[in-house]
Design an enzyme around this catalytic site. Structure first.
Site, mmCIF file in Angstrom:
data_model
loop_
_atom_site.group_PDB
_atom_site.id
_atom_site.type_symbol
_atom_site.label_atom_id
_atom_site.label_comp_id
_atom_site.label_asym_id
_atom_site.label_seq_id
_atom_site.Cartn_x
_atom_site.Cartn_y
_atom_site.Cartn_z
ATOM 1 N N SER A 256 -19.593 -31.107 20.436
ATOM 2 C CA SER A 256 -19.343 -29.905 19.632
ATOM 3 C C SER A 256 -18.281 -29.016 20.293
ATOM 4 O O SER A 256 -17.302 -28.604 19.668
ATOM 5 C CB SER A 256 -20.679 -29.167 19.480
ATOM 6 N N VAL A 257 -18.477 -28.734 21.579
ATOM 7 C CA VAL A 257 -17.524 -27.888 22.301
ATOM 8 C C VAL A 257 -16.216 -28.655 22.526
ATOM 9 O O VAL A 257 -15.115 -28.109 22.375
ATOM 10 C CB VAL A 257 -18.137 -27.409 23.640
ATOM 11 N N SER B 257 -18.787 -40.068 27.736
ATOM 12 C CA SER B 257 -19.707 -40.971 28.435
ATOM 13 C C SER B 257 -19.180 -42.404 28.388
ATOM 14 O O SER B 257 -18.221 -42.707 27.665
ATOM 15 C CB SER B 257 -21.083 -40.918 27.777
ATOM 16 N N ASP C 237 -22.278 -32.445 28.479
ATOM 17 C CA ASP C 237 -23.731 -32.317 28.424
ATOM 18 C C ASP C 237 -24.221 -31.835 29.794
ATOM 19 O O ASP C 237 -23.858 -32.406 30.831
ATOM 20 C CB ASP C 237 -24.277 -33.723 28.104
ATOM 21 N N CYS D 184 -23.125 -18.678 25.402
ATOM 22 C CA CYS D 184 -22.437 -18.121 24.227
ATOM 23 C C CYS D 184 -23.044 -16.793 23.738
ATOM 24 O O CYS D 184 -22.306 -15.884 23.346
ATOM 25 C CB CYS D 184 -22.417 -19.152 23.098
ATOM 26 N N HIS E 292 -22.911 -16.254 16.396
ATOM 27 C CA HIS E 292 -24.187 -15.709 16.860
ATOM 28 C C HIS E 292 -24.217 -14.200 16.582
ATOM 29 O O HIS E 292 -23.305 -13.464 16.964
ATOM 30 C CB HIS E 292 -24.344 -15.916 18.378
HETATM 31 N N1 LIG Z 1 -22.259 -25.551 21.405
HETATM 32 C C1 LIG Z 1 -22.092 -24.331 21.889
HETATM 33 O O1 LIG Z 1 -21.928 -23.325 21.170
HETATM 34 C C2 LIG Z 1 -22.090 -24.120 23.364
HETATM 35 C C3 LIG Z 1 -22.319 -25.162 24.273
HETATM 36 N N2 LIG Z 1 -22.258 -24.925 25.613
HETATM 37 C C4 LIG Z 1 -22.444 -25.977 26.618
HETATM 38 O O2 LIG Z 1 -21.340 -26.885 26.551
HETATM 39 C C5 LIG Z 1 -21.766 -28.198 26.845
HETATM 40 C C6 LIG Z 1 -21.480 -29.116 25.694
HETATM 41 O O3 LIG Z 1 -22.235 -28.705 24.574
HETATM 42 P P1 LIG Z 1 -22.079 -29.408 23.166
HETATM 43 O O4 LIG Z 1 -20.654 -29.692 22.896
HETATM 44 O O5 LIG Z 1 -22.818 -28.525 22.243
HETATM 45 O O6 LIG Z 1 -22.855 -30.813 23.436
HETATM 46 P P2 LIG Z 1 -22.738 -32.180 22.657
HETATM 47 O O7 LIG Z 1 -24.039 -32.864 22.807
HETATM 48 O O8 LIG Z 1 -22.203 -31.969 21.292
HETATM 49 O O9 LIG Z 1 -21.617 -33.016 23.513
HETATM 50 C C7 LIG Z 1 -21.868 -33.516 24.802
HETATM 51 C C8 LIG Z 1 -20.655 -34.254 25.377
HETATM 52 O O10 LIG Z 1 -21.007 -34.746 26.686
HETATM 53 C C9 LIG Z 1 -20.680 -36.157 26.752
HETATM 54 N N3 LIG Z 1 -21.610 -36.858 27.628
HETATM 55 C C10 LIG Z 1 -22.934 -37.061 27.443
HETATM 56 N N4 LIG Z 1 -23.445 -37.771 28.477
HETATM 57 C C11 LIG Z 1 -22.412 -38.004 29.331
HETATM 58 C C12 LIG Z 1 -22.308 -38.689 30.579
HETATM 59 N N5 LIG Z 1 -23.346 -39.287 31.142
HETATM 60 N N6 LIG Z 1 -21.088 -38.734 31.170
HETATM 61 C C13 LIG Z 1 -20.025 -38.152 30.601
HETATM 62 N N7 LIG Z 1 -20.067 -37.508 29.409
HETATM 63 C C14 LIG Z 1 -21.246 -37.423 28.789
HETATM 64 C C15 LIG Z 1 -20.802 -36.642 25.320
HETATM 65 O O11 LIG Z 1 -20.067 -37.851 25.200
HETATM 66 P P3 LIG Z 1 -20.541 -39.079 24.232
HETATM 67 O O12 LIG Z 1 -20.122 -38.707 22.844
HETATM 68 O O13 LIG Z 1 -19.796 -40.221 24.774
HETATM 69 O O14 LIG Z 1 -22.015 -39.174 24.371
HETATM 70 C C16 LIG Z 1 -20.194 -35.464 24.565
HETATM 71 O O15 LIG Z 1 -18.802 -35.565 24.605
HETATM 72 C C17 LIG Z 1 -23.251 -28.121 27.176
HETATM 73 O O16 LIG Z 1 -23.389 -28.035 28.567
HETATM 74 C C18 LIG Z 1 -23.684 -26.857 26.460
HETATM 75 O O17 LIG Z 1 -24.823 -26.332 27.057
HETATM 76 C C19 LIG Z 1 -21.945 -23.668 26.048
HETATM 77 C C20 LIG Z 1 -21.731 -22.624 25.203
HETATM 78 C C21 LIG Z 1 -21.820 -22.783 23.802
HETATM 79 N N1 LIG Z 2 -27.887 -22.452 24.076
HETATM 80 C C1 LIG Z 2 -26.736 -22.049 23.275
HETATM 81 C C2 LIG Z 2 -25.585 -22.962 23.543
HETATM 82 C C3 LIG Z 2 -25.541 -23.455 24.946
HETATM 83 O O1 LIG Z 2 -25.415 -24.624 25.147
HETATM 84 O O2 LIG Z 2 -25.652 -22.547 25.898
HETATM 85 P P1 LIG Z 2 -25.533 -22.845 27.471
HETATM 86 O O3 LIG Z 2 -24.136 -23.295 27.708
HETATM 87 O O4 LIG Z 2 -25.847 -21.583 28.121
HETATM 88 O O5 LIG Z 2 -26.511 -23.938 27.807
HETATM 89 C C4 LIG Z 2 -27.142 -22.059 21.814
HETATM 90 O O6 LIG Z 2 -28.085 -22.724 21.555
HETATM 91 O O7 LIG Z 2 -26.539 -21.451 20.960
#
Ligand SMILES: NC(=O)C1=CN([C@@H]2O[C@H](COP(=O)(O)OP(=O)(O)OC[C@H]3O[C@@H](n4cnc5c(N)ncnc54)[C@H](OP(=O)(O)O)[C@@H]3O)[C@@H](O)[C@H]2O)C=CC1
Ligand SMILES: N[C@@H](CC(=O)OP(=O)(O)O)C(=O)O
Length: 363
Positions: A14-15, A37, A85, A154, A254
């Site tokens: 997502s990010v 991954s 992740d 966020c 949010h």
């Molecule tokens: N969504 C939001 O609004 C916010 C998210 N965050 C943080 O940002 C991060 C990403 O969130 P989000 O995009 O929502 O998560 P997603 O689950 O949508 O994406 C996770 C990403 O991590 C990769 N991944 C998973 N396992 C591994 C591994 N073993 N090695 C390398 N890459 C891996 C995935 O790749 P693959 O597709 O190959 O599995 C994918 O690209 C998290 O830490 C989250 O807490 C922070 C603020 C806001």
């Molecule tokens: N927990 C936030 C997104 C997130 O992943 O936050 P953090 O990067 O602090 O784990 C939400 O659910 O909207």
């Protein structure tokens, strides 16, 4: 000036997808590496990724081949953005920094490290001095120039945005209470939030979110230590923060109901609070960097604003909207805050931090 070469870790998520959109046609950055991954490594991005953005996938990334998240594959990058992740981000990002790369991370893993700045770029870019000090020292001593900067949670980004200018003008806060209504995109894609769970529903729990909001606020509003190497959080005894977090059926944005009291017995008026927010201009805007919002905080006067669908894209998602500023019967004031969780709450903050570092010639 030549473009800064960038990589994205967690590029399929997502990010990560938001990073790719924000980097498309960016005048300062050239996206050269995508990591995810081992499930995705070796595939073309368009095949590895389940694209879920309302903008179509930019052509320039479709055929880029995804690599594993190992620093050896990213040595041609000047900066690496991470949307990994959180189960894997901690170790991977550290390996990148240990091998000389600068990482700007969305994950929570390194946020509590005192030597890692926790930055909401429209609010506390001054904490990037830790990175500057590290780079200067590395240049002088020939040591590793790698670093990690963390972007806040966020919901915390939206919360602190209006508070920082108020603290600067009217002094420290004593009590802070927030109740959030958080978009589903915040939960990511895998597994994300199921439609049967969220449609016609509100979920009054987001694991770990309340604790993060409560302590991250104290680091972001904290100060740099005398040696310039760490951040000192506001002590627990000085500021009490209470957060209640809820998931609602909104895609992006949010919304938070926030009540707060100042420490000082001398209180500003509602008009003075609003004016302070309107007058605030972030450093990124002063520097004139590419994605800086024209207006950092939009103060909306209509009674029924801000609303996520109507207000989340103000200044392309880099600004924060505030409405319903009024006196509170228990604390001093209350207001409603809205921020775009994947732009100023995540990837957009990463881009803005990189633009600031580039403007200061640190990358
Ligand atoms: N969504 C939001 O609004 C916010 C998210 N965050 C943080 O940002 C991060 C990403 O969130 P989000 O995009 O929502 O998560 P997603 O689950 O949508 O994406 C996770 C990403 O991590 C990769 N991944 C998973 N396992 C591994 C591994 N073993 N090695 C390398 N890459 C891996 C995935 O790749 P693959 O597709 O190959 O599995 C994918 O690209 C998290 O830490 C989250 O807490 C922070 C603020 C806001
Ligand atoms: N927990 C936030 C997104 C997130 O992943 O936050 P953090 O990067 O602090 O784990 C939400 O659910 O909207």
């Amino acid at each position: 000036m030549a473009k800064t070469k960038a990589g994205v870790l967690g590029a399929t998520g997502s990010v990560g997808q938001r990073f790719i959109l924000l980097l498309a046609n960016h005048p300062d950055f050239e996206l050269v590496k995508l990591g995810a991954s081992s499930r995705s490594a070796g595939k073309k991005y368009k095949d590895a990724c389940n694209w879920k953005q309302t903008d179509i996938i930019p052509e320039y990334v479709e055929n880029l081949v995804v690599v594993e998240c190992k620093s050896e594959f990213f040595q041609d990058c000047d900066i690496v953005f991470s949307g990994l992740d959180a189960d894997y981000a901690g170790i991977i990002e550290q390996e990148f920094a240990d091998n000389g790369l600068g990482v700007i991370s969305n994950a929570k893993n390194h946020r509590q490290d005192p030597e890692v700045p926790l930055v909401v770029p429209i609010i506390n870019p001054e904490h990037l001095a830790l990175v500057e000090n590290k780079i200067v020292k590395a240049k002088e001593q020939g040591t590793n120039k790698g670093f990690i900067v963390c972007i806040s949670n966020c919901s915390t980004a939206g919360l602190v945005a209006p508070l920082k200018p108020l603290v600067e003008k009217f002094g420290p806060l004593k009590y802070l209470i927030t109740t959030t209504m958080q978009a589903v995109s915040g939960a990511g894609f895998s597994p994300g939030v199921g439609s049967m769970d969220i449609l016609d529903n509100v979920i009054p729990y987001i694991g770990g979110e309340e604790e993060k909001m409560e302590w991250e606020t104290k680091k972001i509003l904290g100060s740099i230590s005398a040696d310039g190497l760490t951040i000192e959080n506001i002590p627990e005894s000085e500021l009490k923060v209470s957060a209640s977090c809820n998931r609602v059926a909104v895609i992006d944005g949010h919304t938070e109901c926030v009540s707060f009291s100042f420490k000082s017995e001398e209180k500003p008026s509602v008009d003075e609070v609003k004016q302070c927010l309107k007058d605030y201009q972030c450093e990124a805007t002063q520097l004139g960097v590419t994605s800086a919002p024209k207006q950092t905080i939009h103060v909306l006067d209509q009674n029924d604003r801000p609303q996520p669908r109507l207000d989340r894209n103000r200044d392309a998602g880099y600004a924060v909207s505030v409405g319903r500023v009024r006196k509170d019967t228990v604390l001093d004031f209350k207001m409603v805050v809205l921020s775009h969780n994947t732009i100023i709450g995540a990837a957009g903050s990463g881009i803005l931090i990189a633009e600031i570092l580039r403007a200061k010639k640190l990358i």
